[in-house]
Design a protein around this motif. Sequence first.
Motif, short mmCIF file in Angstrom:
data_model
loop_
_atom_site.label_atom_id
_atom_site.label_comp_id
_atom_site.label_asym_id
_atom_site.label_seq_id
_atom_site.Cartn_x
_atom_site.Cartn_y
_atom_site.Cartn_z
N CYS A 1 12.73 17.60 44.00
CA CYS A 1 13.91 18.14 44.23
C CYS A 1 13.57 19.31 45.39
N GLU A 2 12.54 20.05 45.76
CA GLU A 2 11.97 20.20 47.03
C GLU A 2 11.41 20.11 47.90
N ASP A 3 11.09 18.40 48.05
CA ASP A 3 11.03 17.87 48.78
C ASP A 3 11.75 16.95 49.19
N ALA B 1 19.57 23.00 42.20
CA ALA B 1 18.48 21.80 43.08
C ALA B 1 18.84 20.36 42.30
N GLU C 1 14.42 31.15 43.05
CA GLU C 1 14.13 30.82 44.85
C GLU C 1 15.65 29.99 44.78
N GLN C 2 15.69 29.03 44.55
CA GLN C 2 16.94 28.31 44.77
C GLN C 2 18.67 28.19 44.47
N LEU D 1 13.47 28.83 39.45
CA LEU D 1 15.20 28.40 39.82
C LEU D 1 16.14 29.03 40.20
N THR E 1 18.09 21.81 47.57
CA THR E 1 18.00 23.15 47.03
C THR E 1 19.16 24.11 47.28
N GLU F 1 9.58 20.34 41.46
CA GLU F 1 9.25 20.24 43.36
C GLU F 1 9.07 18.77 43.70
#
Length: 189
Positions: A105-107, A177, A172-173, A169, A113, A103
């Motif tokens: 990492c997604e910011d 990430a 989506e990424q 992961l 990512t 979470e």
Amino acid sequence: AATGARGMTATDYAQRSQSEEARRLQTDLLEAIRSMSGDAGGVILGGTREASAAVRRELSEDLPGRVVEVSELSFDTNPGDLLRHVGDAASRLTETRQARLLESCEDPRHGSTGWNETHRALAAGAVDTLLISGDLIASEPDDAERIVRLALAQGAQVEEVSGELGARLRAEQEGIAARLRYVPASLRT
């Protein structure tokens, strides 16, 4: 029988002393657990329902997401069951910690990512922790090894993420990430 303290019987005095000692022991226990768990360690609680619930309540604020209560653990749990229950609880703690890490990492203020962003962050020496999907390691071992080597060369931590979180992961990424030490200019938008 009186103890010398006005109005207090020996039984009352003994109960008060016992209660004070129990509070002191609980305070010492909580302090020891906080110290041993450090900044990232998890805590697995067992024992009587009342005692473990009291300790969990005290620790939950200081160690959010890092405390698991296992009702099956007691003083007479056999070693095989103990290992199984503790292993399961440790896996839950790892999943929770990795989900929180992903979470962050997604910011974009704290992480990157996907291949392009994460490779640019690695090139800038900005990666603190690299997350890599176990599925990516299995399907593209050479690429995974290169990215892991880059991370390790700059002193970054590397965590393999598996299970449902690893699949997410990957989907989506692109399976990768990173939590960053700082956001390099190449990632600023």
